[in-house]
Structure formats: C-alpha cells, structure tokens
Scaffold this motif. Sequence first.
Motif, PDB file in Angstrom:
ATOM      1  N   GLU A 155      -6.078  -3.510  -4.915  1.00 51.36           N
ATOM      2  CA  GLU A 155      -5.047  -4.375  -4.349  1.00 51.36           C
ATOM      3  C   GLU A 155      -4.883  -5.646  -5.165  1.00 51.36           C
ATOM      4  OE1 GLU A 155      -5.343  -3.001   0.344  1.00 51.36           O
ATOM      5  OE2 GLU A 155      -6.579  -4.676  -0.367  1.00 51.36           O
ATOM      6  N   ALA A 156      -5.986  -6.186  -5.660  1.00 55.10           N
ATOM      7  CA  ALA A 156      -5.914  -7.393  -6.483  1.00 55.10           C
ATOM      8  C   ALA A 156      -5.183  -7.136  -7.795  1.00 55.10           C
ATOM      9  CB  ALA A 156      -7.323  -7.918  -6.756  1.00 55.10           C
ATOM     10  N   ALA A 157      -5.250  -5.870  -8.262  1.00 54.12           N
ATOM     11  CA  ALA A 157      -4.574  -5.498  -9.507  1.00 54.12           C
ATOM     12  C   ALA A 157      -3.131  -5.054  -9.269  1.00 54.12           C
ATOM     13  CB  ALA A 157      -5.349  -4.383 -10.202  1.00 54.12           C
ATOM     14  N   GLY A 158      -2.681  -5.154  -8.022  1.00 48.66           N
ATOM     15  CA  GLY A 158      -1.305  -4.771  -7.704  1.00 48.66           C
ATOM     16  C   GLY A 158      -1.100  -3.294  -7.465  1.00 48.66           C
ATOM     17  N   VAL A 159      -2.199  -2.572  -7.218  1.00 44.03           N
ATOM     18  CA  VAL A 159      -2.120  -1.124  -6.957  1.00 44.03           C
ATOM     19  C   VAL A 159      -2.327  -0.887  -5.462  1.00 44.03           C
ATOM     20  CG1 VAL A 159      -3.061   1.148  -7.480  1.00 44.03           C
ATOM     21  CG2 VAL A 159      -3.021  -0.625  -9.255  1.00 44.03           C
ATOM     22  N   GLU A 160      -1.335  -0.318  -4.805  1.00 46.04           N
ATOM     23  CA  GLU A 160      -1.405  -0.096  -3.365  1.00 46.04           C
ATOM     24  C   GLU A 160      -2.126   1.213  -3.051  1.00 46.04           C
ATOM     25  OE1 GLU A 160       1.553   0.912   0.425  1.00 46.04           O
ATOM     26  OE2 GLU A 160       2.370   0.649  -1.600  1.00 46.04           O
ATOM     27  N   PRO A 161      -3.201   1.180  -2.236  1.00 40.53           N
ATOM     28  CA  PRO A 161      -3.808   2.427  -1.775  1.00 40.53           C
ATOM     29  C   PRO A 161      -2.852   3.128  -0.814  1.00 40.53           C
ATOM     30  CG  PRO A 161      -5.354   0.587  -1.615  1.00 40.53           C
ATOM     31  CD  PRO A 161      -4.001   0.004  -1.844  1.00 40.53           C
ATOM     32  N   ARG A 162      -2.468   4.363  -1.159  1.00 39.41           N
ATOM     33  CA  ARG A 162      -1.475   5.083  -0.366  1.00 39.41           C
ATOM     34  C   ARG A 162      -1.763   6.580  -0.439  1.00 39.41           C
ATOM     35  NH1 ARG A 162       4.585   5.049  -2.502  1.00 39.41           N
ATOM     36  NH2 ARG A 162       4.249   2.771  -2.431  1.00 39.41           N
ATOM     37  N   PRO A 163      -1.717   7.305   0.692  1.00 38.12           N
ATOM     38  CA  PRO A 163      -1.983   8.755   0.646  1.00 38.12           C
ATOM     39  C   PRO A 163      -0.923   9.493  -0.159  1.00 38.12           C
ATOM     40  CG  PRO A 163      -1.154   8.113   2.806  1.00 38.12           C
ATOM     41  CD  PRO A 163      -1.432   6.841   2.061  1.00 38.12           C
TER      42      PRO A 163
END
Length: 258
Positions: free
Chosen positions: A242-250
């Motif tokens: 999240e800090a790197a701008g990557v959203e955890p998403r299924p």
Amino acid sequence: MTHIDLNADLGESFGRWTLGDDDALLEVVTSANVACGFHAGDPGVLRHACEGAAARGVVVGAQVGYRDLAGFGRRFLDLPPAELTDDVLYQIGALEGLARVAGTRVAYVKPHGALYNAIVHHEEQAAAVVEAVRSYDPTLPVLGLPGSAWLRLAEEAGLRTVQEAFADRAYTPEGTLVSRREAGAVLEDPDEIAARCVRIATEGTVTAVDGTEVAVDAASVCVHGDSPGAVRVARAVRSALEAAGVEPRPFVGAGPGA
C-alpha cells in the motif's frame, strides 16, 4: 502494477491441533486458499474458515492436495491419473458445500504442497488436476507457478490461469521454489519479505538464491499461513504494498454467483 492479490493457506488446523491464525490472516489477505480435508483441516475448521472469509469479503479458493494428513500433503504420491482426478473432484465438492452454507463459494483452485510442486513438471498429474477442474466447473480460475505444466495444460483446456509468486519462499535460478528440505528455503524476516513483494509487484522480479534476478509475472502473492510469524509477515507485506501504491485486491469476485 497498481493492484495485486494477497493469498494465504488457511483451514489447516485439525481437531485439537491448531496451525496458523486464520482469523487474523483473514483481516489482511484478499484470497484464502482453504484446505479441503485431504492434507489438512476437518469439517468444522473448514466451515469456520469459509465463514470468516465470507464475513470479511475474502475470496475462497479450494486448496487441493494429496490424501496425506500425516505428511501434511508434502510427500509426493505416485497416483494413477484417474484416481488423482477423482481425489481433486472430491475435495472441491466438499469445500463447495461448506462454502455455500457459509454464504460464499469456491472461486478458484490452487494445488497444495507436494502436488503443487509435482505438477510444475509432472505432465500426467498436471493433466489429471486440470481434468478435475474442467469437469467440475470450467469457469473456475486456477492458481499456480509461472512456467508450470499445470498452468500450460490448464490454459490449453480453456481454463483461466493466474500466476502467483511466493512472499516467503526462496527461488532457484530457474524460477522454481527451493525445496523445504534445504536450508534457507523459507524466509522469515518481515521487512525482507515485504521488500521483495514490492519488487515483485512493481518490477516483476525476484532475487534467486544464487543472486541472479528472475522474472516473475504474478497476479497474486502467497504468504504461507503455517510459517513462523505469518500474521506479522502478512501485515508487513500489505503495508509495504500500500505504501508503494499497490492496492491488495482479489483476482476474482467473492460471494455466491460472483
């Protein structure tokens, strides 16, 4: 990459024997590879995992394995292809029933342990697992290692294939996983694991045990629920992504009919 799935192996406790913290991991991951009773898990444990996933909007996948409770599914079994197909069908169907009662469904299939590693190269067993998924529901996505026979044959059979990487496992220069029998096969430092997951998501690479860079094109990252400090590791990975701008998403929708 602006988003990536974060998965973990759940439902691996059995009777009075507890392995992993399913409830805590379900607060972090986006997909849950739930055991199906052959390598781990009992009906109560599996139903609880499905209920927890449903309550949190976490996608449920069937983690199918060899019929090997004593060995936790980490021992290769030389099964006839037809028998392996039937075993996988049985497992998907069993978990599907518990998932439906919990208000969710089996949304994908991921092999476990020795079966996962075997079908990287074992053509007959890979084809047997593909046949099970195709026969049960050809719309189910399948999760596996990039470059594996499993994903190649699944794609040829018309199944949707999803490539994954491993947050806490060491890689060989060939892009396969280092055997758990070798020292250093499982990583434990949360900061190191989190940093490599960010690289996987943003650069598509991972450093192998010999120091070489290996290309990893992954839509999902796995954190093993039975590893030491699994919850702490999963939280570190999610925070770093999240800090790197990557959203955890299924990579697939949750819930009945999704």
